[in-house]
Enzyme design. Structure first.
Site, short mmCIF file in Angstrom:
data_model
loop_
_atom_site.label_atom_id
_atom_site.label_comp_id
_atom_site.label_asym_id
_atom_site.label_seq_id
_atom_site.Cartn_x
_atom_site.Cartn_y
_atom_site.Cartn_z
N THR A 1 -70.18 49.21 158.86
CA THR A 1 -69.29 48.38 158.06
C THR A 1 -67.95 48.26 158.78
O THR A 1 -67.63 49.03 159.68
CB THR A 1 -69.08 48.98 156.66
OG1 THR A 1 -68.45 50.25 156.77
CG2 THR A 1 -70.41 49.14 155.92
N GLU B 1 -75.72 58.12 163.34
CA GLU B 1 -74.45 58.22 162.61
C GLU B 1 -74.53 57.43 161.32
O GLU B 1 -74.79 56.22 161.32
CB GLU B 1 -73.29 57.70 163.46
CG GLU B 1 -71.96 57.86 162.77
CD GLU B 1 -70.79 57.37 163.60
OE1 GLU B 1 -69.82 56.88 162.99
OE2 GLU B 1 -70.84 57.45 164.84
N GLY B 2 -74.30 58.11 160.21
CA GLY B 2 -74.30 57.46 158.92
C GLY B 2 -73.00 56.70 158.68
O GLY B 2 -71.97 56.99 159.27
N ALA B 3 -73.07 55.72 157.82
CA ALA B 3 -71.87 54.99 157.38
C ALA B 3 -71.36 55.72 156.15
O ALA B 3 -71.88 55.55 155.06
CB ALA B 3 -72.21 53.54 157.07
N GLY B 4 -70.38 56.57 156.35
CA GLY B 4 -69.84 57.36 155.25
C GLY B 4 -70.55 58.69 155.12
O GLY B 4 -71.24 59.15 156.03
N LYS C 1 -66.62 61.03 162.65
CA LYS C 1 -68.06 60.93 162.92
C LYS C 1 -68.34 60.36 164.31
O LYS C 1 -69.16 60.90 165.06
CB LYS C 1 -68.74 60.04 161.87
CG LYS C 1 -68.71 60.56 160.45
CD LYS C 1 -69.42 59.62 159.49
CE LYS C 1 -68.80 58.26 159.34
NZ LYS C 1 -67.53 58.21 158.63
N THR C 2 -67.65 59.30 164.65
CA THR C 2 -67.87 58.65 165.94
C THR C 2 -67.36 59.52 167.08
O THR C 2 -68.00 59.61 168.13
CB THR C 2 -67.21 57.26 165.95
OG1 THR C 2 -67.75 56.51 164.85
CG2 THR C 2 -67.49 56.52 167.25
N LYS D 1 -76.38 53.75 164.91
CA LYS D 1 -75.70 53.66 163.62
C LYS D 1 -76.43 52.56 162.86
O LYS D 1 -76.17 51.37 163.06
CB LYS D 1 -74.22 53.33 163.79
CG LYS D 1 -73.49 53.37 162.46
CD LYS D 1 -72.03 53.63 162.62
CE LYS D 1 -71.40 53.85 161.25
NZ LYS D 1 -70.02 54.22 161.34
#
Length: 136
Positions: A42, A112-115, A16-17, A38
């Protein structure tokens, strides 16, 4: 509200990153102004470490970094990371409210989502799908 692209993918280390950095670099090369956000991050033990925003800006220094709403030390889904520190977690309303406050001086904001898209954000079971539905 700014124009935005939402980048998500299930799991840590799936790219993702890297995709965010590549898009930012490509758009900047064409003269576009790009922001990266983001909302929930996490696995952050020290914000000076290789956090996702730091990685993106290393690849494209002109990208405007928007500060995360919340960072958690546990590298897990946002709901688990929040529970690890005895919090309920960030809500869809929190993310949507913060997004609406963003200025639109950039041509595009990369979110950008976390997961993955169905990863729970909090103990209520809200997901990135819920965020995307509110931001349409």
């Amino acid at each position: 509200m700014p124009n935005a692209v939402f980048i998500t993918g299930t799991g840590t280390g799936v790219g993702k990153t890297s995709v965010s950095a590549a898009i930012a670099k490509g758009l900047a090369a064409t003269g576009r102004r790009v922001s990266y956000w983001k909302p929930i991050e996490t696995g952050v033990t020290d914000e000076r470490d290789n956090t996702d925003p730091n990685i993106v800006v290393q690849h494209e220094p002109s990208v405007r970094i928007i500060r995360s709403i919340k960072t958690y030390p546990l590298a897990a889904s946002p709901d688990q990371a929040a529970a690890d520190v005895s919090e309920e977690g960030v809500t869809v309303a929190n993310v949507v409210d913060e997004y609406r406050l963003l200025d639109d001086s950039s041509d595009l904001t990369l979110i950008e989502g976390a997961g993955g898209v169905c990863v729970p954000l909090n103990q209520r079971g809200e997901t990135w799908v819920d965020v995307a539905a509110q931001l349409r």
